[in-house]
Motif scaffolding. Structure first.
Motif, PDB file in Angstrom:
ATOM      1  N   ASP A 101       0.836  -1.201   0.000  1.00  0.00           N
ATOM      2  CA  ASP A 101       0.000   0.000   0.000  1.00  0.00           C
ATOM      3  C   ASP A 101       0.867   1.247   0.000  1.00  0.00           C
ATOM      4  O   ASP A 101       2.067   1.193   0.309  1.00  0.00           O
ATOM      5  N   LYS A 102       0.265   2.366  -0.314  1.00  0.00           N
ATOM      6  CA  LYS A 102       0.959   3.657  -0.278  1.00  0.00           C
ATOM      7  C   LYS A 102       1.583   3.864   1.099  1.00  0.00           C
ATOM      8  O   LYS A 102       0.950   3.610   2.124  1.00  0.00           O
ATOM      9  N   GLY A 103       2.827   4.328   1.113  1.00  0.00           N
ATOM     10  CA  GLY A 103       3.491   4.652   2.365  1.00  0.00           C
ATOM     11  C   GLY A 103       3.961   3.457   3.185  1.00  0.00           C
ATOM     12  O   GLY A 103       4.392   3.616   4.326  1.00  0.00           O
ATOM     13  N   GLN A 104       3.931   2.248   2.600  1.00  0.00           N
ATOM     14  CA  GLN A 104       4.345   1.048   3.331  1.00  0.00           C
ATOM     15  C   GLN A 104       5.808   0.716   3.022  1.00  0.00           C
ATOM     16  O   GLN A 104       6.277   0.912   1.901  1.00  0.00           O
ATOM     17  N   PHE A 105       6.531   0.218   4.020  1.00  0.00           N
ATOM     18  CA  PHE A 105       7.928  -0.216   3.852  1.00  0.00           C
ATOM     19  C   PHE A 105       7.954  -1.737   3.995  1.00  0.00           C
ATOM     20  O   PHE A 105       7.476  -2.277   4.995  1.00  0.00           O
ATOM     21  N   VAL A 106       8.507  -2.426   2.996  1.00  0.00           N
ATOM     22  CA  VAL A 106       8.592  -3.884   3.030  1.00  0.00           C
ATOM     23  C   VAL A 106      10.007  -4.319   2.673  1.00  0.00           C
ATOM     24  O   VAL A 106      10.589  -3.829   1.698  1.00  0.00           O
ATOM     25  N   TYR A 107      10.557  -5.234   3.471  1.00  0.00           N
ATOM     26  CA  TYR A 107      11.838  -5.864   3.142  1.00  0.00           C
ATOM     27  C   TYR A 107      11.594  -7.100   2.287  1.00  0.00           C
ATOM     28  O   TYR A 107      10.604  -7.818   2.484  1.00  0.00           O
ATOM     29  N   LEU A 108      12.526  -7.372   1.394  1.00  0.00           N
ATOM     30  CA  LEU A 108      12.533  -8.602   0.607  1.00  0.00           C
ATOM     31  C   LEU A 108      13.843  -9.319   0.921  1.00  0.00           C
ATOM     32  O   LEU A 108      14.923  -8.797   0.641  1.00  0.00           O
TER      33      LEU A 108
ATOM     34  N   ILE B 264       8.174   1.729  -0.077  1.00  0.00           N
ATOM     35  CA  ILE B 264       9.519   1.249  -0.377  1.00  0.00           C
ATOM     36  C   ILE B 264       9.542  -0.279  -0.292  1.00  0.00           C
ATOM     37  O   ILE B 264       9.056  -0.862   0.684  1.00  0.00           O
ATOM     38  N   LEU B 265      10.085  -0.907  -1.324  1.00  0.00           N
ATOM     39  CA  LEU B 265      10.373  -2.349  -1.309  1.00  0.00           C
ATOM     40  C   LEU B 265      11.875  -2.502  -1.403  1.00  0.00           C
ATOM     41  O   LEU B 265      12.487  -2.102  -2.392  1.00  0.00           O
ATOM     42  N   MET B 266      12.484  -3.057  -0.358  1.00  0.00           N
ATOM     43  CA  MET B 266      13.946  -3.100  -0.263  1.00  0.00           C
ATOM     44  C   MET B 266      14.444  -4.535  -0.115  1.00  0.00           C
ATOM     45  O   MET B 266      14.136  -5.216   0.875  1.00  0.00           O
ATOM     46  N   ALA B 267      15.195  -5.000  -1.107  1.00  0.00           N
ATOM     47  CA  ALA B 267      15.863  -6.290  -0.996  1.00  0.00           C
ATOM     48  C   ALA B 267      17.120  -6.122  -0.158  1.00  0.00           C
ATOM     49  O   ALA B 267      17.863  -5.149  -0.340  1.00  0.00           O
ATOM     50  N   THR B 268      17.350  -7.045   0.769  1.00  0.00           N
ATOM     51  CA  THR B 268      18.536  -6.925   1.627  1.00  0.00           C
ATOM     52  C   THR B 268      18.988  -8.286   2.141  1.00  0.00           C
ATOM     53  O   THR B 268      18.192  -9.221   2.240  1.00  0.00           O
ATOM     54  N   HIS B 269      20.284  -8.362   2.451  1.00  0.00           N
ATOM     55  CA  HIS B 269      20.853  -9.521   3.149  1.00  0.00           C
ATOM     56  C   HIS B 269      21.127  -9.188   4.608  1.00  0.00           C
ATOM     57  O   HIS B 269      21.536 -10.054   5.376  1.00  0.00           O
ATOM     58  N   ASP B 270      20.977  -7.920   4.964  1.00  0.00           N
ATOM     59  CA  ASP B 270      21.471  -7.429   6.247  1.00  0.00           C
ATOM     60  C   ASP B 270      20.400  -7.545   7.339  1.00  0.00           C
ATOM     61  O   ASP B 270      19.604  -6.641   7.558  1.00  0.00           O
ATOM     62  N   TYR B 271      20.391  -8.685   8.025  1.00  0.00           N
ATOM     63  CA  TYR B 271      19.367  -8.930   9.033  1.00  0.00           C
ATOM     64  C   TYR B 271      19.524  -8.023  10.252  1.00  0.00           C
ATOM     65  O   TYR B 271      18.547  -7.753  10.955  1.00  0.00           O
ATOM     66  N   SER B 272      20.730  -7.537  10.501  1.00  0.00           N
ATOM     67  CA  SER B 272      20.897  -6.620  11.647  1.00  0.00           C
ATOM     68  C   SER B 272      20.123  -5.326  11.415  1.00  0.00           C
ATOM     69  O   SER B 272      19.560  -4.746  12.351  1.00  0.00           O
ATOM     70  N   LEU B 273      20.053  -4.879  10.169  1.00  0.00           N
ATOM     71  CA  LEU B 273      19.263  -3.684   9.846  1.00  0.00           C
ATOM     72  C   LEU B 273      17.773  -3.946  10.051  1.00  0.00           C
ATOM     73  O   LEU B 273      17.043  -3.098  10.551  1.00  0.00           O
ATOM     74  N   ILE B 274      17.336  -5.144   9.673  1.00  0.00           N
ATOM     75  CA  ILE B 274      15.914  -5.486   9.809  1.00  0.00           C
ATOM     76  C   ILE B 274      15.510  -5.475  11.285  1.00  0.00           C
ATOM     77  O   ILE B 274      14.409  -5.051  11.632  1.00  0.00           O
ATOM     78  N   LEU B 275      16.423  -5.921  12.137  1.00  0.00           N
ATOM     79  CA  LEU B 275      16.123  -5.937  13.571  1.00  0.00           C
ATOM     80  C   LEU B 275      16.089  -4.515  14.138  1.00  0.00           C
ATOM     81  O   LEU B 275      15.292  -4.207  15.019  1.00  0.00           O
ATOM     82  N   LYS B 276      16.968  -3.644  13.625  1.00  0.00           N
ATOM     83  CA  LYS B 276      17.018  -2.264  14.124  1.00  0.00           C
ATOM     84  C   LYS B 276      15.894  -1.413  13.547  1.00  0.00           C
ATOM     85  O   LYS B 276      15.438  -0.457  14.181  1.00  0.00           O
ATOM     86  N   PHE B 277      15.482  -1.729  12.342  1.00  0.00           N
ATOM     87  CA  PHE B 277      14.426  -0.968  11.650  1.00  0.00           C
ATOM     88  C   PHE B 277      13.341  -1.955  11.215  1.00  0.00           C
ATOM     89  O   PHE B 277      13.272  -2.330  10.052  1.00  0.00           O
ATOM     90  N   PRO B 278      12.507  -2.405  12.149  1.00  0.00           N
ATOM     91  CA  PRO B 278      11.543  -3.457  11.812  1.00  0.00           C
ATOM     92  C   PRO B 278      10.388  -2.962  10.944  1.00  0.00           C
ATOM     93  O   PRO B 278       9.712  -1.990  11.280  1.00  0.00           O
TER      94      PRO B 278
END
Length: 228
Positions: free
Chosen positions: A30-37, A195-209
């Motif tokens: 949705d508009k304004g949603q942040f999702v990690y891939l 924002i749809l952001m692909a990442t390998h960095d799980y430490s970032l996901i924990l800090k920015f859930p």
């Protein structure tokens, strides 16, 4: 697909050439949603992103992004699609033979801007947003990786997109710089962009859930923090 949906795939099959990479993909942003891939190398993250920005065709299932039907997307319409989304790459992809200002001007000209004063104004606006207002004269090789990625994010903002696709945007950055880039992306999201952001960095996901999708065994599944 709801009125607030900016990206939707239903029963989509993601192919890389003849190879089926992901099947039965059902996702929505949705508009304004942040999702990690997330997912291991080769799990299909980049193929999914490439399908979303028109590098790979969507042959099976249905999908739309920023109001554009991906199954009906013709090659001549891809520039229109890319004007409506912002793309940020791991390796910045700045043109090394020209300054920051000239990099951004190149994109504006390529996407149909004509008025020189309007272009200069827009360039200054996006550089200010990413904390690079005084760096327009610099060449890419004169900047750190973090500064180059800020410019790449500024470039993604030029046409005021509703959605930003970021493919490993912190992959070449040290942990502190990665955090700075995440803070910047979070602020951009809070201002209403998805924002749809692909990442390998799980430490970032924990800090920015944020919501997280995982590419695994040919599928995209919504996951929770504790299963990372």
């Amino acid at each position: 697909m709801s009125d607030s949906s900016i990206l939707s795939l239903n029963n989509a099959q993601i192919h890389q050439g003849e190879h089926l990479v992901l099947h039965d993909v059902n996702i929505n942003i949705d508009k304004g949603q942040f999702v990690y891939l997330i997912g291991q190398t080769g799990a299909g993250k980049s193929s999914l992103l490439k399908t979303l920005y028109g590098d790979l065709p969507l042959k099976t299932g249905s999908g739309s992004i920023v109001g554009i039907d991906l199954t009906q997307l013709k090659e001549k319409e891809i520039p229109t699609l890319r004007r409506k989304i912002g793309i940020v790459f791991q390796d910045f992809q700045l043109l090394t033979d020209r300054s920051v200002d000239e990099n951004l001007k190149f994109v504006l000209k390529a996407t149909g801007w004509k008025d020189k004063k309007q272009m200069e104004k827009r360039i200054q606006e996006v550089l200010s947003k990413v904390g690079m207002a005084t760096k327009g004269h610099k060449m890419p090789h004169q900047m750190s990786g973090g500064e180059q990625q800020r410019v790449a994010i500024a470039r993604a903002l030029l046409n005021d997109p509703e959605l930003i696709l970021a493919d490993e945007p912190t992959g070449n950055l040290d942990p502190r710089t990665s955090e700075e880039i995440m803070i910047l992306l979070s602020e951009i999201c809070q201002n209403g962009r998805a924002i749809l952001m692909a990442t390998h960095d799980y430490s970032l996901i924990l800090k920015f859930p944020f919501n997280t999708w995982k590419c695994e065994d040919g599928k995209v599944i919504e996951t929770v923090q504790s299963t990372l």
